[in-house]
Design a protein around this motif. Structure first.
Motif, PDB file in Angstrom:
ATOM      1  N   PHE A  69       4.903   2.422  -1.252  1.00  0.00           N
ATOM      2  CA  PHE A  69       5.256   1.376  -0.302  1.00  0.00           C
ATOM      3  C   PHE A  69       3.991   0.739   0.268  1.00  0.00           C
ATOM      4  O   PHE A  69       2.907   1.329   0.240  1.00  0.00           O
ATOM      5  CB  PHE A  69       6.138   1.922   0.827  1.00  0.00           C
ATOM      6  CG  PHE A  69       5.520   3.020   1.644  1.00  0.00           C
ATOM      7  CD1 PHE A  69       4.763   2.741   2.773  1.00  0.00           C
ATOM      8  CD2 PHE A  69       5.713   4.343   1.293  1.00  0.00           C
ATOM      9  CE1 PHE A  69       4.199   3.753   3.526  1.00  0.00           C
ATOM     10  CE2 PHE A  69       5.157   5.371   2.044  1.00  0.00           C
ATOM     11  CZ  PHE A  69       4.390   5.074   3.168  1.00  0.00           C
ATOM     12  N   PHE A  99       8.921  -1.481  -0.925  1.00  0.00           N
ATOM     13  CA  PHE A  99       9.117  -0.081  -1.301  1.00  0.00           C
ATOM     14  C   PHE A  99       9.716  -0.019  -2.706  1.00  0.00           C
ATOM     15  O   PHE A  99      10.654  -0.752  -3.029  1.00  0.00           O
ATOM     16  CB  PHE A  99      10.063   0.608  -0.310  1.00  0.00           C
ATOM     17  CG  PHE A  99      10.419   2.013  -0.689  1.00  0.00           C
ATOM     18  CD1 PHE A  99       9.583   3.071  -0.366  1.00  0.00           C
ATOM     19  CD2 PHE A  99      11.586   2.287  -1.386  1.00  0.00           C
ATOM     20  CE1 PHE A  99       9.912   4.375  -0.722  1.00  0.00           C
ATOM     21  CE2 PHE A  99      11.927   3.594  -1.737  1.00  0.00           C
ATOM     22  CZ  PHE A  99      11.083   4.634  -1.410  1.00  0.00           C
ATOM     23  N   CYS A 100       9.164   0.848  -3.562  1.00  0.00           N
ATOM     24  CA  CYS A 100       9.754   1.099  -4.877  1.00  0.00           C
ATOM     25  C   CYS A 100       9.608   2.576  -5.205  1.00  0.00           C
ATOM     26  O   CYS A 100       8.724   3.269  -4.685  1.00  0.00           O
ATOM     27  CB  CYS A 100       9.118   0.227  -5.963  1.00  0.00           C
ATOM     28  SG  CYS A 100       7.364   0.536  -6.277  1.00  0.00           S
ATOM     29  N   ASN A 103       7.495  -5.548   4.390  1.00  0.00           N
ATOM     30  CA  ASN A 103       7.334  -4.193   3.867  1.00  0.00           C
ATOM     31  C   ASN A 103       8.011  -4.075   2.506  1.00  0.00           C
ATOM     32  O   ASN A 103       9.144  -4.537   2.320  1.00  0.00           O
ATOM     33  CB  ASN A 103       7.950  -3.171   4.831  1.00  0.00           C
ATOM     34  CG  ASN A 103       7.241  -3.138   6.174  1.00  0.00           C
ATOM     35  OD1 ASN A 103       6.028  -2.980   6.240  1.00  0.00           O
ATOM     36  ND2 ASN A 103       7.990  -3.300   7.255  1.00  0.00           N
ATOM     37  N   THR A 105      -0.078   1.567   3.350  1.00  0.00           N
ATOM     38  CA  THR A 105       0.066   1.416   1.904  1.00  0.00           C
ATOM     39  C   THR A 105      -0.171   2.802   1.320  1.00  0.00           C
ATOM     40  O   THR A 105      -1.276   3.341   1.415  1.00  0.00           O
ATOM     41  CB  THR A 105      -0.939   0.401   1.331  1.00  0.00           C
ATOM     42  OG1 THR A 105      -0.664  -0.893   1.872  1.00  0.00           O
ATOM     43  CG2 THR A 105      -0.847   0.341  -0.192  1.00  0.00           C
ATOM     44  N   SER A 130       7.239   7.542  -5.028  1.00  0.00           N
ATOM     45  CA  SER A 130       7.633   6.478  -4.102  1.00  0.00           C
ATOM     46  C   SER A 130       6.385   5.800  -3.561  1.00  0.00           C
ATOM     47  O   SER A 130       5.478   6.457  -3.061  1.00  0.00           O
ATOM     48  CB  SER A 130       8.494   7.034  -2.969  1.00  0.00           C
ATOM     49  OG  SER A 130       7.821   8.060  -2.267  1.00  0.00           O
TER      50      SER A 130
END
Length: 208
Positions: free
Chosen positions: A120, A162-163, A160, A198, A118
């Motif tokens: 972000f 996120f992946c 923001n 980050t 994850s």
């Protein structure tokens, strides 16, 4: 003593005090079964698992590997791989297991298995209506593993991103990843040494 083909339905292991530990066959058995024991003991907390073909081995229960890395300093760019200023997020927790290793933004996994990744980031674009994106990529092939895109609503606005993805590590020498940021105008990608702005997280879920 038993020589040749000995048939029995149970095996008794007798303690010096006369008490016994008994191993016995299942109530029903449709065919012959062979279970091969591992050649060495496992580690504390591990359990005995099977590969589905009768081969037994010791494996860990629960999460055995988890790690968190972050960028320590804000940087500005329109598009770039993140290659510098990485550190382990060590102010609130330590990693579990052996931990990831990082070199010029390329992350190496400590063990094979299926991992959850994850990534972000907090972005700040100075120009109005800027499109921003983050990606996780396979280091050997450059293939895209995960991505996320958004846009700021105006100049000096934050957003923001996120992946996340699953990643099957079959070879720790070749299965490595890196991260990348992209934007349509110069964007500040936030970083700090005392909090995650980050950052990327790694959790090993188990074997394939």
């Amino acid at each position: 003593n038993c020589y040749g083909d000995c048939s029995m339905s149970e095996l008794n292991l007798t303690h010096s005090n006369g008490n016994k530990v008994k191993l016995t066959t299942p109530d029903t058995l449709a065919a012959n079964r062979t279970f091969k024991l591992p050649g060495a003991d496992g580690s504390a907390g591990q359990f005995l698992k099977t590969d589905g073909s009768g081969n037994l081995a010791f494996a860990g229960g629960g999460i055995t590997e988890a790690d968190s890395w972050r960028i320590t300093t804000e940087f500005e760019t329109t598009a770039a791989n993140i290659t510098a200023n990485w550190e382990r997020s060590d102010d609130y927790a330590s990693y579990i297991g052996n931990g990831m290793t990082e070199s010029s933004g390329v992350f190496t996994f400590p063990s094979t298995g299926v991992w959850h990744l994850s990534f972000f980031s907090t972005a700040n674009a100075s120009n109005a209506r800027t499109y921003v994106g983050i990606t996780i990529k396979d280091n050997a092939s450059g293939n895209l593993l995960a991505e996320a895109y958004d846009s700021t609503s105006g100049g000096n606005y934050y957003t923001n991103l996120f992946c996340e993805c699953f990643y099957d590590v079959t070879n720790t020498s070749t299965n490595k990843i890196f991260t990348r940021v992209e934007s349509t105008s110069t964007t500040g990608w936030k970083g700090a040494s005392n909090r995650d702005l980050t950052a990327i997280k790694f959790i090993r879920l188990g074997d394939t």
